[in-house]
Design a protein around this motif. Sequence first.
Motif, short mmCIF file in Angstrom:
data_model
loop_
_atom_site.label_atom_id
_atom_site.label_comp_id
_atom_site.label_asym_id
_atom_site.label_seq_id
_atom_site.Cartn_x
_atom_site.Cartn_y
_atom_site.Cartn_z
N PRO A 139 35.66 45.43 47.54
CA PRO A 139 36.68 45.74 46.53
C PRO A 139 38.01 45.03 46.80
O PRO A 139 38.67 44.58 45.87
N THR A 140 38.40 44.91 48.04
CA THR A 140 39.63 44.21 48.38
C THR A 140 39.52 42.74 48.02
O THR A 140 40.45 42.16 47.44
N LEU A 141 38.40 42.13 48.33
CA LEU A 141 38.19 40.72 48.02
C LEU A 141 38.19 40.49 46.51
O LEU A 141 38.78 39.52 46.03
N ALA A 142 37.56 41.38 45.75
CA ALA A 142 37.55 41.25 44.29
C ALA A 142 38.97 41.36 43.73
O ALA A 142 39.33 40.63 42.80
N GLY A 143 39.78 42.24 44.30
CA GLY A 143 41.17 42.37 43.87
C GLY A 143 41.98 41.12 44.18
O GLY A 143 42.81 40.69 43.37
N GLN A 192 44.62 36.27 42.16
CA GLN A 192 44.80 34.82 42.19
C GLN A 192 44.56 34.19 40.83
O GLN A 192 45.26 33.27 40.43
N ARG A 193 43.58 34.71 40.08
CA ARG A 193 43.33 34.22 38.72
C ARG A 193 44.54 34.48 37.82
O ARG A 193 44.93 33.64 37.02
N MET A 194 45.13 35.67 37.96
CA MET A 194 46.30 36.01 37.15
C MET A 194 47.45 35.07 37.49
O MET A 194 48.09 34.52 36.59
N LYS A 195 47.70 34.84 38.76
CA LYS A 195 48.79 33.95 39.16
C LYS A 195 48.56 32.53 38.66
O LYS A 195 49.50 31.86 38.22
N GLN A 225 42.68 42.22 31.00
CA GLN A 225 41.64 42.96 30.27
C GLN A 225 41.53 44.38 30.80
O GLN A 225 41.36 45.31 30.04
N ASP A 226 41.58 44.54 32.11
CA ASP A 226 41.53 45.85 32.73
C ASP A 226 42.93 46.46 32.70
O ASP A 226 43.79 46.10 33.50
N THR A 279 48.00 47.68 36.57
CA THR A 279 49.38 47.56 36.11
C THR A 279 50.17 46.52 36.88
O THR A 279 51.16 46.01 36.38
N ASN A 280 49.74 46.18 38.09
CA ASN A 280 50.45 45.16 38.85
C ASN A 280 50.13 43.74 38.37
O ASN A 280 50.71 42.78 38.83
N SER A 281 49.20 43.59 37.41
CA SER A 281 48.83 42.28 36.88
C SER A 281 49.52 41.94 35.57
O SER A 281 49.29 40.87 35.02
N TYR A 282 50.33 42.82 35.04
CA TYR A 282 51.06 42.53 33.81
C TYR A 282 52.18 41.53 34.13
O TYR A 282 52.85 41.65 35.15
N ARG A 283 52.36 40.56 33.25
CA ARG A 283 53.45 39.61 33.41
C ARG A 283 54.05 39.30 32.04
O ARG A 283 53.38 39.38 31.02
N LYS A 284 55.33 38.96 32.05
CA LYS A 284 56.01 38.57 30.82
C LYS A 284 56.78 37.28 31.13
O LYS A 284 57.59 37.24 32.04
N LEU A 285 56.48 36.23 30.36
CA LEU A 285 57.23 34.98 30.47
C LEU A 285 58.31 35.03 29.41
O LEU A 285 58.02 35.02 28.22
N VAL A 286 59.55 35.11 29.83
CA VAL A 286 60.68 35.24 28.92
C VAL A 286 61.31 33.85 28.75
O VAL A 286 61.70 33.22 29.73
N ILE A 287 61.37 33.40 27.51
CA ILE A 287 61.94 32.09 27.18
C ILE A 287 63.30 32.34 26.54
O ILE A 287 63.39 32.95 25.47
N SER A 288 64.34 31.84 27.18
CA SER A 288 65.69 32.04 26.66
C SER A 288 65.97 31.02 25.56
O SER A 288 65.24 30.06 25.37
N ARG A 289 67.07 31.22 24.88
CA ARG A 289 67.49 30.30 23.81
C ARG A 289 67.72 28.90 24.35
O ARG A 289 67.50 27.91 23.68
#
Length: 183
Positions: free
Chosen positions: A29-33, A38-41, A144-145, A149-159
Amino acid sequence: MKSKCRGASLIEILGVCTIMAVVASLSYPTLAGVIADQRMKTTVSQLRLIIKSARQLAVFEGTTVTLCPSADQISCSKEWSDPLIVFTDPNHNEQVDNDEILERQLELKPGEANLRWSSLQPYLQFNREGFTRATNGSLRYCPQDQTKTNSYRKLVISRSGRVRISQPERGLSNDRLNQDFGC
């Protein structure tokens, strides 16, 4: 003198195999996490790179560049699960015309994550100075899962066209997570 060669008994070999099986089953389970993290990053890094390259292209070419999802790689769609394309768009019509060049594309692996774009327009455009045309926005990476919650990311693009990556704070409630990240 006789040398005595001695090997391992069957019971010793079975004992070692049992211990190895227990250790492997506990570490899976640790290895799968780690692999999922790494895929998310990697995906977030690819998204950031395509946004930055669209901005750079606009400055270097001295023209408007559009980044948007596209099912047919000709016209922009509103569905951010489609492959992303980057192209020069001097006439601002959100589609690749005959005299315009499709510069880059990025296709995410199906089922890896959901992307959600929040802005006034369903696309991202940079002008020749590298600024976004008329608005800023954020691109949300939602795993997808939904329990990760630690895999959520937001790319914020400023003006000004700069990109920063935001991630949830530890211990954020699901209501607050949905409010802040909209997944």
